[in-house]
Design a protein around this motif. Structure first.
Motif, PDB file in Angstrom:
ATOM      1  N   THR A 193     -32.765 -24.734  12.328  1.00 22.28           N
ATOM      2  CA  THR A 193     -32.710 -23.488  11.571  1.00 22.28           C
ATOM      3  C   THR A 193     -33.426 -23.651  10.234  1.00 22.28           C
ATOM      4  O   THR A 193     -33.652 -24.763   9.754  1.00 22.28           O
ATOM      5  CB  THR A 193     -31.259 -23.042  11.334  1.00 22.28           C
ATOM      6  N   PHE A 194     -33.784 -22.519   9.637  1.00 21.83           N
ATOM      7  CA  PHE A 194     -34.529 -22.527   8.381  1.00 21.83           C
ATOM      8  C   PHE A 194     -34.121 -21.321   7.559  1.00 21.83           C
ATOM      9  O   PHE A 194     -33.415 -20.426   8.043  1.00 21.83           O
ATOM     10  CB  PHE A 194     -36.041 -22.532   8.639  1.00 21.83           C
ATOM     11  N   GLU A 195     -34.575 -21.288   6.315  1.00 21.29           N
ATOM     12  CA  GLU A 195     -34.230 -20.218   5.378  1.00 21.29           C
ATOM     13  C   GLU A 195     -35.471 -19.411   5.009  1.00 21.29           C
ATOM     14  O   GLU A 195     -36.611 -19.862   5.212  1.00 21.29           O
ATOM     15  CB  GLU A 195     -33.607 -20.806   4.104  1.00 21.29           C
ATOM     16  N   ASP A 196     -35.238 -18.236   4.452  1.00 19.65           N
ATOM     17  CA  ASP A 196     -36.323 -17.411   3.936  1.00 19.65           C
ATOM     18  C   ASP A 196     -37.145 -18.217   2.923  1.00 19.65           C
ATOM     19  O   ASP A 196     -36.600 -18.889   2.051  1.00 19.65           O
ATOM     20  CB  ASP A 196     -35.727 -16.170   3.266  1.00 19.65           C
ATOM     21  N   GLY A 197     -38.469 -18.172   3.056  1.00 21.23           N
ATOM     22  CA  GLY A 197     -39.356 -18.855   2.132  1.00 21.23           C
ATOM     23  C   GLY A 197     -39.733 -20.259   2.534  1.00 21.23           C
ATOM     24  O   GLY A 197     -40.638 -20.847   1.936  1.00 21.23           O
ATOM     25  N   ASP A 198     -39.064 -20.808   3.558  1.00 17.96           N
ATOM     26  CA  ASP A 198     -39.389 -22.169   3.989  1.00 17.96           C
ATOM     27  C   ASP A 198     -40.754 -22.220   4.669  1.00 17.96           C
ATOM     28  O   ASP A 198     -41.133 -21.284   5.386  1.00 17.96           O
ATOM     29  CB  ASP A 198     -38.344 -22.690   4.976  1.00 17.96           C
ATOM     30  N   GLU A 199     -41.467 -23.325   4.464  1.00 19.97           N
ATOM     31  CA  GLU A 199     -42.642 -23.622   5.277  1.00 19.97           C
ATOM     32  C   GLU A 199     -42.127 -24.394   6.489  1.00 19.97           C
ATOM     33  O   GLU A 199     -41.795 -25.565   6.400  1.00 19.97           O
ATOM     34  CB  GLU A 199     -43.669 -24.445   4.516  1.00 19.97           C
ATOM     35  N   ILE A 200     -42.031 -23.716   7.612  1.00 19.41           N
ATOM     36  CA  ILE A 200     -41.348 -24.307   8.763  1.00 19.41           C
ATOM     37  C   ILE A 200     -42.238 -25.277   9.534  1.00 19.41           C
ATOM     38  O   ILE A 200     -41.748 -26.202  10.182  1.00 19.41           O
ATOM     39  CB  ILE A 200     -40.814 -23.209   9.698  1.00 19.41           C
ATOM     40  N   ILE A 201     -43.543 -25.058   9.474  1.00 17.16           N
ATOM     41  CA  ILE A 201     -44.578 -25.900  10.066  1.00 17.16           C
ATOM     42  C   ILE A 201     -45.726 -25.833   9.076  1.00 17.16           C
ATOM     43  O   ILE A 201     -45.910 -24.791   8.429  1.00 17.16           O
ATOM     44  CB  ILE A 201     -45.010 -25.360  11.454  1.00 17.16           C
ATOM     45  N   PRO A 202     -46.512 -26.904   8.886  1.00 18.08           N
ATOM     46  CA  PRO A 202     -47.612 -26.804   7.923  1.00 18.08           C
ATOM     47  C   PRO A 202     -48.470 -25.555   8.139  1.00 18.08           C
ATOM     48  O   PRO A 202     -48.993 -25.311   9.224  1.00 18.08           O
ATOM     49  CB  PRO A 202     -48.409 -28.087   8.190  1.00 18.08           C
ATOM     50  N   GLY A 203     -48.546 -24.730   7.090  1.00 17.40           N
ATOM     51  CA  GLY A 203     -49.331 -23.502   7.159  1.00 17.40           C
ATOM     52  C   GLY A 203     -48.586 -22.289   7.671  1.00 17.40           C
ATOM     53  O   GLY A 203     -49.164 -21.206   7.748  1.00 17.40           O
ATOM     54  N   ILE A 204     -47.300 -22.425   8.004  1.00 13.13           N
ATOM     55  CA  ILE A 204     -46.525 -21.295   8.528  1.00 13.13           C
ATOM     56  C   ILE A 204     -45.274 -21.118   7.671  1.00 13.13           C
ATOM     57  O   ILE A 204     -44.404 -21.998   7.623  1.00 13.13           O
ATOM     58  CB  ILE A 204     -46.134 -21.503  10.003  1.00 13.13           C
ATOM     59  N   GLY A 205     -45.202 -19.985   6.967  1.00 18.38           N
ATOM     60  CA  GLY A 205     -44.091 -19.701   6.081  1.00 18.38           C
ATOM     61  C   GLY A 205     -43.220 -18.570   6.599  1.00 18.38           C
ATOM     62  O   GLY A 205     -43.714 -17.599   7.167  1.00 18.38           O
ATOM     63  N   ALA A 206     -41.905 -18.717   6.411  1.00 20.74           N
ATOM     64  CA  ALA A 206     -40.943 -17.711   6.871  1.00 20.74           C
ATOM     65  C   ALA A 206     -40.714 -16.657   5.796  1.00 20.74           C
ATOM     66  O   ALA A 206     -40.611 -16.974   4.603  1.00 20.74           O
ATOM     67  CB  ALA A 206     -39.620 -18.381   7.224  1.00 20.74           C
ATOM     68  N   ARG A 207     -40.649 -15.394   6.231  1.00 24.87           N
ATOM     69  CA  ARG A 207     -40.405 -14.284   5.315  1.00 24.87           C
ATOM     70  C   ARG A 207     -39.287 -13.424   5.885  1.00 24.87           C
ATOM     71  O   ARG A 207     -39.408 -12.895   6.996  1.00 24.87           O
ATOM     72  CB  ARG A 207     -41.679 -13.442   5.131  1.00 24.87           C
ATOM     73  N   ALA A 208     -38.199 -13.280   5.145  1.00 22.98           N
ATOM     74  CA  ALA A 208     -37.083 -12.453   5.599  1.00 22.98           C
ATOM     75  C   ALA A 208     -37.542 -11.016   5.803  1.00 22.98           C
ATOM     76  O   ALA A 208     -38.221 -10.438   4.947  1.00 22.98           O
ATOM     77  CB  ALA A 208     -35.944 -12.499   4.587  1.00 22.98           C
ATOM     78  N   SER A 209     -37.194 -10.446   6.942  1.00 23.40           N
ATOM     79  CA  SER A 209     -37.497  -9.038   7.236  1.00 23.40           C
ATOM     80  C   SER A 209     -36.299  -8.447   7.969  1.00 23.40           C
ATOM     81  O   SER A 209     -36.392  -7.994   9.100  1.00 23.40           O
ATOM     82  CB  SER A 209     -38.793  -8.911   8.044  1.00 23.40           C
ATOM     83  N   TYR A 210     -35.170  -8.490   7.285  1.00 27.34           N
ATOM     84  CA  TYR A 210     -33.892  -8.110   7.881  1.00 27.34           C
ATOM     85  C   TYR A 210     -33.806  -6.607   8.143  1.00 27.34           C
ATOM     86  O   TYR A 210     -34.499  -5.811   7.529  1.00 27.34           O
ATOM     87  CB  TYR A 210     -32.738  -8.515   6.964  1.00 27.34           C
ATOM     88  N   GLY A 211     -32.926  -6.241   9.036  1.00 34.69           N
ATOM     89  CA  GLY A 211     -32.663  -4.839   9.347  1.00 34.69           C
ATOM     90  C   GLY A 211     -32.699  -4.581  10.828  1.00 34.69           C
ATOM     91  O   GLY A 211     -31.744  -4.044  11.396  1.00 34.69           O
ATOM     92  N   HIS A 212     -33.778  -4.963  11.470  1.00 34.31           N
ATOM     93  CA  HIS A 212     -33.832  -4.819  12.925  1.00 34.31           C
ATOM     94  C   HIS A 212     -32.698  -5.622  13.551  1.00 34.31           C
ATOM     95  O   HIS A 212     -32.017  -5.166  14.471  1.00 34.31           O
ATOM     96  CB  HIS A 212     -35.181  -5.277  13.448  1.00 34.31           C
ATOM     97  N   THR A 213     -32.514  -6.830  13.061  1.00 35.03           N
ATOM     98  CA  THR A 213     -31.331  -7.645  13.322  1.00 35.03           C
ATOM     99  C   THR A 213     -30.904  -8.255  11.992  1.00 35.03           C
ATOM    100  O   THR A 213     -31.666  -8.233  11.019  1.00 35.03           O
ATOM    101  CB  THR A 213     -31.611  -8.767  14.346  1.00 35.03           C
ATOM    102  N   PRO A 214     -29.699  -8.830  11.924  1.00 34.93           N
ATOM    103  CA  PRO A 214     -29.209  -9.330  10.636  1.00 34.93           C
ATOM    104  C   PRO A 214     -30.046 -10.431  10.002  1.00 34.93           C
ATOM    105  O   PRO A 214     -30.056 -10.578   8.783  1.00 34.93           O
ATOM    106  CB  PRO A 214     -27.795  -9.842  10.976  1.00 34.93           C
ATOM    107  N   GLY A 215     -30.773 -11.209  10.816  1.00 34.11           N
ATOM    108  CA  GLY A 215     -31.557 -12.297  10.247  1.00 34.11           C
ATOM    109  C   GLY A 215     -32.997 -12.317  10.700  1.00 34.11           C
ATOM    110  O   GLY A 215     -33.632 -13.382  10.730  1.00 34.11           O
ATOM    111  N   HIS A 216     -33.547 -11.157  11.052  1.00 32.25           N
ATOM    112  CA  HIS A 216     -34.930 -11.074  11.552  1.00 32.25           C
ATOM    113  C   HIS A 216     -35.902 -11.706  10.556  1.00 32.25           C
ATOM    114  O   HIS A 216     -35.809 -11.497   9.350  1.00 32.25           O
ATOM    115  CB  HIS A 216     -35.296  -9.608  11.778  1.00 32.25           C
ATOM    116  N   MET A 217     -36.846 -12.484  11.092  1.00 33.93           N
ATOM    117  CA  MET A 217     -37.857 -13.142  10.262  1.00 33.93           C
ATOM    118  C   MET A 217     -39.264 -12.754  10.695  1.00 33.93           C
ATOM    119  O   MET A 217     -39.543 -12.586  11.883  1.00 33.93           O
ATOM    120  CB  MET A 217     -37.727 -14.662  10.369  1.00 33.93           C
ATOM    121  N   SER A 218     -40.139 -12.634   9.700  1.00 32.87           N
ATOM    122  CA  SER A 218     -41.578 -12.553   9.934  1.00 32.87           C
ATOM    123  C   SER A 218     -42.195 -13.864   9.457  1.00 32.87           C
ATOM    124  O   SER A 218     -41.540 -14.654   8.780  1.00 32.87           O
ATOM    125  CB  SER A 218     -42.181 -11.362   9.188  1.00 32.87           C
ATOM    126  N   PHE A 219     -43.479 -14.069   9.794  1.00 34.40           N
ATOM    127  CA  PHE A 219     -44.105 -15.354   9.479  1.00 34.40           C
ATOM    128  C   PHE A 219     -45.540 -15.149   9.019  1.00 34.40           C
ATOM    129  O   PHE A 219     -46.325 -14.483   9.693  1.00 34.40           O
ATOM    130  CB  PHE A 219     -44.084 -16.268  10.707  1.00 34.40           C
TER     131      PHE A 219
END
Length: 302
Positions: A193-219
């Protein structure tokens, strides 16, 4: 409108019998990001009651302008594959065979692209709805992407892995919750698992985009000075979501938060001219956002 598995299966089967479902190409679109490539692959499509898009009084007129006036609407499913020469990253995994007969085509798309499941190094989930998660296991409930690290946002994982969610979720989504927890339990030893703002893989950052589901993420996927935003279902169609982003969507678990997320994402993408990939957008889902007065429009990548 409540979205239940029984409702959408009945709609999909009826449409299939009447010949309304055209065949689709498995390879959908490709975008170059520096020396990396980002492909979208068709997992098929969903068939949904048209009223599920929105219950806003203006929705029928808006949808009619796009030629959508029948009882059902087709929603393409674009799974994203990113390859940079080191990592092969799959964003969402499609429906598998258990959700809807018009979806679950990712294996055929992989074959068409000449990629095998064993080559995938990472599986990244935007959220845990059936059309994004249920394709993760084979017929023996073993992970299909056996060599991959599986990643999901902490808030999203905690929500769907909670046994209480099946009894507290609303909108006829109990089957969604039951299906999610079964698959997450099967992945328990290999999911990270990871948090909003984390670089989960080199060059790929997580961005919270909640609403569709409680923890939906964009990248945001970045290679050199190029980047693209993978938005999952935060922007879930090419008509209402762009022309009336503030309207409540029947697909969002939190409609108010979902609308705010759409407006924020669309404004950022339009002003920054960053290309985007939408799971349910047409022509492979790759394109750009332009402002259109007080609203927006989707411009598919040529």
């Amino acid at each position: 409108m409540q979205l239940t598995r029984r409702t959408i299966l009945r709609t999909a089967l009826a449409a299939g019998v009447s010949g309304l479902l055209p065949a689709r190409s498995f390879a959908a679109s490709q975008l170059a990001l520096g020396t990396a490539t980002l492909d979208t692959l068709s997992d098929g499509h969903l068939v949904l009651p048209i009223g599920f898009i929105s219950d806003n009084p203006g929705a029928p007129e808006l949808l009619a302008r796009h030629g959508l006036s029948g009882p059902e609407i087709e929603s393409p499913c674009n799974v994203t594959l990113y390859r940079d020469g080191i990592n092969t990253v799959l964003f969402d995994v499609g429906s598998g065979p258990d959700f809807m007969p018009t979806a679950g085509k990712l294996a055929e798309a992989f074959d068409a692209l000449g990629v095998t499941a064993d080559e995938v190094t990472h599986v990244v989930f935007t959220h845990a709805h059936p059309d994004h998660l249920w394709g993760v296991l084979d017929d023996f409930d073993e992970p299909i992407f056996a060599n991959a690290t599986h990643l999901m946002g902490r808030a999203e994982y905690d929500y769907w892995a909670d046994p209480n969610t099946v009894s507290t979720i609303s909108g006829g989504r109990e089957t969604f919750a039951a299906g999610a927890i079964r698959r997450l339990q099967a992945l328990e030893d290999r999911i990270v698992t990871f948090e909003d703002g984390d670089e989960i893989i080199p060059g790929i950052g997580a961005r919270a985009s909640y609403g569709h589901t409680p923890g939906h993420m964009s990248f945001e996927v970045r290679q050199g000075n190029t980047s693209a935003m993978i938005v999952g279902d935060a922007i879930a169609n090419a008509h209402m979501a762009f022309e009336a982003p503030s309207w409540a969507s029947g697909s969002d678990q939190d409609a108010e938060m979902g609308a705010k997320t759409r407006l924020d994402l669309l404004g950022m993408l339009a002003d920054g001219t960053m290309p985007m990939v939408g799971f349910h957008l047409p022509e492979g889902g790759v394109g750009r956002v332009e402002r259109a007065g007080d609203a927006f429009r989707f411009i598919p990548e040529a």
